[in-house]
Design a protein around this motif. Structure first.
Motif, PDB file in Angstrom:
ATOM      1  N   LEU A 100       0.710  -1.154  -0.098  1.00 38.06           N
ATOM      2  CA  LEU A 100      -0.006   0.049  -0.056  1.00 38.06           C
ATOM      3  C   LEU A 100       0.811   1.118   0.018  1.00 38.06           C
ATOM      4  N   VAL A 101       0.635   2.104  -0.805  1.00 38.17           N
ATOM      5  CA  VAL A 101       1.530   3.410  -1.205  1.00 38.17           C
ATOM      6  C   VAL A 101       0.892   4.396  -0.276  1.00 38.17           C
ATOM      7  N   VAL A 102       1.771   5.140   0.476  1.00 43.84           N
ATOM      8  CA  VAL A 102       1.229   6.239   1.304  1.00 43.84           C
ATOM      9  C   VAL A 102       2.031   7.398   0.914  1.00 43.84           C
ATOM     10  N   ALA A 103       1.184   8.685   0.778  1.00 41.95           N
ATOM     11  CA  ALA A 103       1.877  10.030   0.321  1.00 41.95           C
ATOM     12  C   ALA A 103       2.519  10.717   1.471  1.00 41.95           C
ATOM     13  N   ASP A 104       3.888  10.812   1.376  1.00 39.26           N
ATOM     14  CA  ASP A 104       4.334  11.651   2.266  1.00 39.26           C
ATOM     15  C   ASP A 104       4.665  13.243   2.126  1.00 39.26           C
ATOM     16  N   THR A 105       3.292  13.919   2.253  1.00 39.67           N
ATOM     17  CA  THR A 105       3.204  15.027   1.798  1.00 39.67           C
ATOM     18  C   THR A 105       1.775  15.418   2.146  1.00 39.67           C
ATOM     19  N   GLY A 106       1.684  16.994   2.178  1.00 39.99           N
ATOM     20  CA  GLY A 106       0.195  17.616   2.399  1.00 39.99           C
ATOM     21  C   GLY A 106      -0.200  18.236   1.232  1.00 39.99           C
ATOM     22  N   ASP A 107       0.558  18.168  -0.092  1.00 39.74           N
ATOM     23  CA  ASP A 107       0.283  18.646  -1.231  1.00 39.74           C
ATOM     24  C   ASP A 107      -0.744  17.912  -1.688  1.00 39.74           C
ATOM     25  N   LEU A 108      -2.078  18.518  -1.672  1.00 38.41           N
ATOM     26  CA  LEU A 108      -3.563  17.958  -2.381  1.00 38.41           C
ATOM     27  C   LEU A 108      -3.167  17.706  -3.862  1.00 38.41           C
ATOM     28  N   GLU A 109      -2.610  18.629  -4.753  1.00 38.30           N
ATOM     29  CA  GLU A 109      -2.510  18.194  -6.173  1.00 38.30           C
ATOM     30  C   GLU A 109      -1.657  16.772  -6.173  1.00 38.30           C
ATOM     31  N   ALA A 110      -0.520  16.839  -5.376  1.00 40.89           N
ATOM     32  CA  ALA A 110       0.364  15.509  -5.459  1.00 40.89           C
ATOM     33  C   ALA A 110      -0.497  14.224  -5.104  1.00 40.89           C
ATOM     34  N   ILE A 111      -1.564  14.178  -4.033  1.00 36.36           N
ATOM     35  CA  ILE A 111      -2.070  13.331  -3.733  1.00 36.36           C
ATOM     36  C   ILE A 111      -3.233  13.059  -4.889  1.00 36.36           C
ATOM     37  N   ARG A 112      -3.746  13.974  -5.319  1.00 32.12           N
ATOM     38  CA  ARG A 112      -4.960  13.649  -6.450  1.00 32.12           C
ATOM     39  C   ARG A 112      -4.050  12.906  -7.421  1.00 32.12           C
ATOM     40  N   ARG A 113      -2.862  13.201  -7.911  1.00 33.73           N
ATOM     41  CA  ARG A 113      -2.270  12.791  -9.024  1.00 33.73           C
ATOM     42  C   ARG A 113      -1.586  11.362  -8.679  1.00 33.73           C
ATOM     43  N   TYR A 114      -1.187  10.991  -7.759  1.00 30.19           N
ATOM     44  CA  TYR A 114      -0.673   9.700  -7.338  1.00 30.19           C
ATOM     45  C   TYR A 114      -1.486   8.689  -6.876  1.00 30.19           C
ATOM     46  N   GLN A 115      -2.557   9.232  -6.271  1.00 33.66           N
ATOM     47  CA  GLN A 115      -3.678   8.248  -5.757  1.00 33.66           C
ATOM     48  C   GLN A 115      -3.347   7.145  -4.809  1.00 33.66           C
ATOM     49  N   PRO A 116      -2.729   7.905  -3.539  1.00 31.65           N
ATOM     50  CA  PRO A 116      -2.225   6.868  -2.529  1.00 31.65           C
ATOM     51  C   PRO A 116      -3.183   6.396  -1.620  1.00 31.65           C
ATOM     52  N   HIS A 117      -3.220   5.553  -0.871  1.00 32.04           N
ATOM     53  CA  HIS A 117      -4.173   4.968  -0.133  1.00 32.04           C
ATOM     54  C   HIS A 117      -4.163   5.758   1.315  1.00 32.04           C
ATOM     55  N   ASP A 118      -3.185   6.188   1.680  1.00 27.85           N
ATOM     56  CA  ASP A 118      -2.938   6.867   2.996  1.00 27.85           C
ATOM     57  C   ASP A 118      -2.198   8.305   2.691  1.00 27.85           C
ATOM     58  N   ALA A 119      -2.129   9.071   3.650  1.00 33.07           N
ATOM     59  CA  ALA A 119      -1.269  10.168   3.730  1.00 33.07           C
ATOM     60  C   ALA A 119      -0.942  10.544   5.106  1.00 33.07           C
ATOM     61  N   THR A 120      -0.151  11.592   5.248  1.00 31.33           N
ATOM     62  CA  THR A 120       0.500  11.786   6.592  1.00 31.33           C
ATOM     63  C   THR A 120       1.164  13.343   6.596  1.00 31.33           C
ATOM     64  N   THR A 121       0.749  14.009   7.797  1.00 33.21           N
ATOM     65  CA  THR A 121       1.295  15.169   7.958  1.00 33.21           C
ATOM     66  C   THR A 121       2.269  15.094   9.111  1.00 33.21           C
ATOM     67  N   ASN A 122       2.919  16.166   9.263  1.00 32.24           N
ATOM     68  CA  ASN A 122       3.801  16.677  10.225  1.00 32.24           C
ATOM     69  C   ASN A 122       4.240  18.146  10.294  1.00 32.24           C
ATOM     70  N   PRO A 123       5.164  18.676  11.197  1.00 32.52           N
ATOM     71  CA  PRO A 123       5.165  20.081  11.193  1.00 32.52           C
ATOM     72  C   PRO A 123       6.157  20.464   9.902  1.00 32.52           C
ATOM     73  N   SER A 124       6.928  19.585   9.528  1.00 34.10           N
ATOM     74  CA  SER A 124       7.677  19.827   8.247  1.00 34.10           C
ATOM     75  C   SER A 124       6.983  20.046   7.011  1.00 34.10           C
ATOM     76  N   LEU A 125       6.128  19.183   6.956  1.00 33.25           N
ATOM     77  CA  LEU A 125       4.825  19.054   5.794  1.00 33.25           C
ATOM     78  C   LEU A 125       3.980  20.423   5.824  1.00 33.25           C
ATOM     79  N   LEU A 126       3.688  20.628   7.189  1.00 32.59           N
ATOM     80  CA  LEU A 126       2.735  21.838   7.342  1.00 32.59           C
ATOM     81  C   LEU A 126       3.612  23.386   6.812  1.00 32.59           C
ATOM     82  N   LEU A 127       4.883  22.969   7.275  1.00 34.35           N
ATOM     83  CA  LEU A 127       5.561  24.521   6.838  1.00 34.35           C
ATOM     84  C   LEU A 127       5.569  24.508   5.423  1.00 34.35           C
TER      85      LEU A 127
END
Length: 318
Positions: free
Chosen positions: A15-42
């Motif tokens: 299962l592929v998870v997107a290590d990003t908060g970028d909505l466009e990247a998530i739409r493009r690569y269609q991961p199963h899960d995603a994650t956020t952290n302070p680095s990604l919020l920055l």
């Protein structure tokens, strides 16, 4: 001839998870899960698509008033949950949301913060079954996760670098662990001056070992390889139950054609080792110089990013 990317092939094994908060990247690569952290919020502060959301959340925080330090911490939580809620509308699985690194050695405060995050998600109509609370794999973080799991709040234990950390997480019955690949390899490259082929890569070997340990013990915990530096590392862990991958590496995998062979097999259950107590955990982790260095560094780096995020928020609130 139909083009089938390495990413498509990889999704057949893990299962592929997107290590990003970028909505466009998530739409493009269609991961199963995603994650956020302070680095990604920055990074989200730099994305045009988030500016209206950020302004709305900070206006709500400003209207609530309160002490400055409390207000800043609450603003980070609100933003993390607001972005996580947006992401949850794009993925079929879960969004991981992080407890502040400064709480990594405070079990009680970590549990309280997890409850606050779940409540914020609930207000937005996102149920706890769509959220993973992300905690550092300290002894205190693992104990907090054990309590939360008993309440039906599932957790993602991050900054995991040692066998002792992995075993303690399995003993605690946590839902998911995120053993790191790239940061392990970084440490060994710095220590030895060597470059490593994927199959002999220390980070890859570490995550394979965690997968073997979870299988041999018959634990239900999900293993998710994290912190990748190259697509070679990713492909060398095809078959690890989940892999969280940055947009840059997702793009490389999506652009590359070719089959991807399963590289990780989870073994059948055998004999389960005795659970680690605190002394055994601390001694086992202490014996791994890399793990000691990278856990401490990881907590510091997440805290630095949180502080930078709070400084940006402070400017915007003013």
């Amino acid at each position: 001839m139909t083009f089938t990317s390495q990413l498509d092939h990889l999704k057949r094994h893990s299962l592929v998870v997107a290590d990003t908060g970028d909505l466009e990247a998530i739409r493009r690569y269609q991961p199963h899960d995603a994650t956020t952290n302070p680095s990604l919020l920055l990074k989200a502060f730099e994305l045009p698509g988030y500016q209206d959301l950020i302004d709305a959340e900070l206006a709500a925080v400003k209207a609530e008033g309160g002490a400055q330090e409390t207000r800043l911490a609450h603003a980070v939580d609100r933003l993390a949950v607001a972005i996580g809620s947006e992401i949850s509308g794009l993925v079929p699985g879960r969004v991981s949301t992080e407890v502040a690194a400064r709480l990594s050695f405070d079990e009680e405060a970590s549990v309280r913060k997890a409850h606050e995050l779940i409540e914020l998600y609930d207000r937005r109509g996102v149920g706890r079954d769509r959220v993973l609370i992300k905690l550092a794999s300290t002894w205190e973080g693992i104990r907090a996760a054990e309590r939360l799991e008993r309440e039906g709040i599932q957790c993602n234990l991050t900054l995991l670098f040692s066998d002792a950390q992995a075993q303690a997480c399995f003993d605690a019955g946590v839902f998911l662990v995120s053993p790191f690949v790239g940061r392990v390899t970084d440490w060994y490259k710095n220590a030895t001056g060597r470059d490593y082929a994927p199959d002999e890569d220390p980070g890859v070997q570490f995550v394979r070992g965690v997968c073997e340990r979870v299988g041999r013990g018959g634990y239900d915990t999900v293993v998710m390889g994290a912190s990748f530096r190259t697509t070679g590392q990713v492909l060398a862990l095809a078959g690890c139950p989940r892999l969280t991958i940055s947009p840059a590496l997702l793009e490389e995998l999506a652009a590359a054609q070719g089959d991807v062979a399963r590289a990780v097999e989870i073994p059948a259950a055998g004999e389960r080792p005795a659970p680690l107590d605190e002394a055994a955990f601390r001694w086992g982790h202490n014996q791994d110089a890399m793990a000691n260095d990278k856990l401490a560094e990881g907590i510091r780096r997440f805290h630095e990013d949180q502080a930078a995020l709070e400084a940006l928020i402070d400017e915007r609130l003013a």
